[in-house]
Design a protein around this motif. Structure first.
Motif, short mmCIF file in Angstrom:
data_model
loop_
_atom_site.label_atom_id
_atom_site.label_comp_id
_atom_site.label_asym_id
_atom_site.label_seq_id
_atom_site.Cartn_x
_atom_site.Cartn_y
_atom_site.Cartn_z
N LEU A 188 0.83 -1.20 0.00
CA LEU A 188 0.00 0.00 0.00
C LEU A 188 0.87 1.26 0.00
O LEU A 188 0.59 2.22 -0.72
N ALA A 189 1.95 1.22 0.78
CA ALA A 189 2.87 2.35 0.80
C ALA A 189 3.57 2.52 -0.55
O ALA A 189 3.78 3.64 -1.02
N ARG A 190 3.90 1.40 -1.20
CA ARG A 190 4.54 1.46 -2.51
C ARG A 190 3.59 2.07 -3.54
O ARG A 190 4.02 2.88 -4.39
N ALA A 191 2.34 1.69 -3.48
CA ALA A 191 1.36 2.25 -4.42
C ALA A 191 1.26 3.76 -4.24
O ALA A 191 1.20 4.52 -5.23
N ALA A 192 1.24 4.22 -3.00
CA ALA A 192 1.15 5.66 -2.74
C ALA A 192 2.43 6.39 -3.16
O ALA A 192 2.39 7.55 -3.58
N ARG A 193 3.56 5.71 -3.08
CA ARG A 193 4.84 6.34 -3.40
C ARG A 193 5.10 6.38 -4.90
O ARG A 193 5.56 7.39 -5.43
N LEU A 194 4.79 5.28 -5.61
CA LEU A 194 5.19 5.14 -7.00
C LEU A 194 4.03 5.07 -7.99
O LEU A 194 4.23 5.30 -9.18
N GLY A 195 2.86 4.71 -7.53
CA GLY A 195 1.77 4.39 -8.45
C GLY A 195 1.01 5.60 -8.94
O GLY A 195 0.98 6.66 -8.31
N ASP A 196 0.36 5.41 -10.09
CA ASP A 196 -0.62 6.37 -10.58
C ASP A 196 -2.02 5.97 -10.15
O ASP A 196 -3.00 6.64 -10.48
N GLY A 215 -5.80 2.28 4.07
CA GLY A 215 -4.34 2.26 4.16
C GLY A 215 -3.70 3.03 3.02
O GLY A 215 -2.70 3.74 3.21
N VAL A 216 -4.25 2.90 1.82
CA VAL A 216 -3.73 3.65 0.68
C VAL A 216 -3.96 5.14 0.88
O VAL A 216 -3.07 5.97 0.65
N LEU A 217 -5.16 5.52 1.32
CA LEU A 217 -5.47 6.93 1.53
C LEU A 217 -4.55 7.54 2.59
O LEU A 217 -4.05 8.66 2.42
N ASP A 218 -4.32 6.80 3.66
CA ASP A 218 -3.42 7.30 4.70
C ASP A 218 -2.00 7.47 4.16
O ASP A 218 -1.32 8.47 4.46
N ALA A 219 -1.54 6.50 3.37
CA ALA A 219 -0.19 6.58 2.82
C ALA A 219 -0.05 7.75 1.85
O ALA A 219 0.98 8.42 1.81
N LEU A 220 -1.09 8.01 1.06
CA LEU A 220 -1.07 9.16 0.16
C LEU A 220 -0.98 10.46 0.94
O LEU A 220 -0.19 11.36 0.59
N GLY A 229 -7.60 12.56 -6.66
CA GLY A 229 -7.40 12.16 -8.05
C GLY A 229 -6.65 10.86 -8.22
O GLY A 229 -6.16 10.58 -9.32
N PHE A 230 -6.56 10.07 -7.16
CA PHE A 230 -5.79 8.83 -7.19
C PHE A 230 -6.75 7.65 -7.31
O PHE A 230 -7.50 7.36 -6.38
N PRO A 231 -6.77 6.95 -8.46
CA PRO A 231 -7.73 5.84 -8.63
C PRO A 231 -7.50 4.73 -7.62
O PRO A 231 -6.37 4.36 -7.32
N ARG A 232 -8.61 4.19 -7.13
CA ARG A 232 -8.58 3.05 -6.19
C ARG A 232 -9.57 2.02 -6.73
O ARG A 232 -10.79 2.24 -6.71
N ALA A 233 -9.03 0.92 -7.22
CA ALA A 233 -9.84 -0.05 -7.96
C ALA A 233 -9.90 -1.38 -7.22
O ALA A 233 -9.11 -1.66 -6.32
N ARG A 234 -10.84 -2.21 -7.63
CA ARG A 234 -10.97 -3.57 -7.09
C ARG A 234 -11.59 -4.45 -8.17
O ARG A 234 -12.61 -4.11 -8.76
N ARG A 235 -10.93 -5.59 -8.46
CA ARG A 235 -11.55 -6.59 -9.31
C ARG A 235 -12.63 -7.30 -8.50
O ARG A 235 -12.40 -7.68 -7.35
N VAL A 236 -13.81 -7.48 -9.12
CA VAL A 236 -14.93 -8.12 -8.43
C VAL A 236 -15.42 -9.29 -9.28
O VAL A 236 -15.98 -9.10 -10.36
N TYR A 237 -15.19 -10.50 -8.79
CA TYR A 237 -15.75 -11.68 -9.44
C TYR A 237 -17.23 -11.77 -9.06
O TYR A 237 -17.58 -11.68 -7.87
N LEU A 238 -18.09 -11.94 -10.04
CA LEU A 238 -19.51 -11.88 -9.75
C LEU A 238 -20.31 -12.78 -10.67
O LEU A 238 -19.85 -13.22 -11.72
#
Length: 315
Positions: A188-196, A215-220, A229-238
């Motif tokens: 989560l910290a890596r995503a906030a540091r390096l990710g789009d 956790g991502v929001l806190d790290a950002l 403006g930071f996308p937060r996604a989830r794959r959902v099997y349905l």
């Protein structure tokens, strides 16, 4: 898992999974589906990584990048993405070339999802490095972004050394968006540091998503980045059916069998009539998701049409 699903705090983008299992059909299945998803106004077409040695290697899935190239050829507007490629099983310079080529083919509609994955027992025998996966992923992100910049690339790190290496074509937008996956605090910290952007794994329990997203929001926030403006996604099997029982029967053998993990549908799947599916998706939006990668696993064309009803309920 209930919520007032008409009042979630932000619009959530609804993307759909691209067919990658063409058993018993031809490439027309994939291209027709891609065109129909764009026609119906969905917010993205996403493919699943299916590299050798991965969790889904037991199913006859097309590799995601050629599948997305086929989709790019028959669509004009819909965004395309892969969630997620395990970085340790790809050569970073070649992946940079592949991603740039797909960005050019699609008119810069491509999003590259990357993660560290889980090492299968035979990963080393297949030629994959299994050490320092987090550090290797971070370096891969930096290396690919360097290769996408104008001119030859010089890059030196612990695991890579490039000296004036040319790579063409470059993405016309200057880069390819990279969304990083993971659920551990370090990821989560890596995503906030390096990710789009960040992607929550579809194989992780649904109940864990709110804590991961926070956790991502806190790290950002800690890094001074704007979470808005930071996308937060989830794959959902349905699976959508007239009853929850029918939907569970429909999804369980495919999803549990694909990963070889009994009980996965119960932990990770969203099953039921459109109203119940919409309620559970809105719960994820309420927890902070800005994009949901909706992934039926059987009769995708029929499920795509039923997802339109789910989308209208969410609106």
């Amino acid at each position: 898992m209930t919520t007032d699903w008409v009042t979630y705090p932000h619009r959530v983008r609804l993307a759909v999974a691209l067919p990658q299992d063409l058993s018993g059909s031809g490439p027309g299945t994939l291209t027709a589906y891609a065109r129909r998803a764009e026609q119906l106004g969905f917010d993205g077409l996403w493919a699943l990584d299916s590299g050798i040695g991965g969790a889904t290697a037991r199913v006859p899935y097309l590799d995601p990048l050629p599948a997305l190239a086929a989709a790019a050829a028959v669509t004009e507007r819909i965004p395309l993405g892969v969630a997620v490629i395990v970085a340790s099983r790809r050569n970073p310079p070649q992946l940079a070339k592949d991603a740039a080529s797909l960005a050019v083919l699609s008119g810069d509609r491509f999003v590259l999802g990357l993660g560290v994955g889980n090492d299968p027992p035979d990963a080393a025998r297949l030629g994959f490095r299994v050490d320092h996966r987090g550090a290797r992923l971070s370096e891969a992100v930096e290396l690919m972004r360097a290769l996408w910049q104008p001119g030859p690339t010089t890059y030196v790190s612990e695991h890579h050394r490039l000296d004036e290496v040319p790579m063409e074509p470059k993405p016309r937008a200057g880069s390819v968006p990279i969304w990083l996956a993971g659920s551990a605090p370090a990821a989560l910290a890596r995503a906030a540091r390096l990710g789009d952007g960040w992607i929550g794994a579809g194989s992780a329990p649904l109940a864990a998503f709110p804590e991961q997203c926070q956790g991502v929001l806190d790290a950002l926030t800690q890094r001074g980045r704007d979470p808005e403006g930071f996308p937060r996604a989830r794959r959902v099997y349905l699976a959508i059916a007239d009853t929850t029982e029918e939907a569970v029967r429909r999804l369980t053998p495919v999803l549990d069998g694909m990963y070889g993990w009994p009980g996965m549908t119960e932990r990770c799947g969203v099953c039921g009539p459109p109203e119940l599916v919409a309620e559970q998706l809105a719960w994820l939006a309420d927890a902070g998701a800005t994009e949901l990668l909706l992934n039926p696993l059987d009769d995708l064309p029929e499920q795509l049409e039923r997802l339109v009803e789910v989308r209208e309920l969410l609106r």
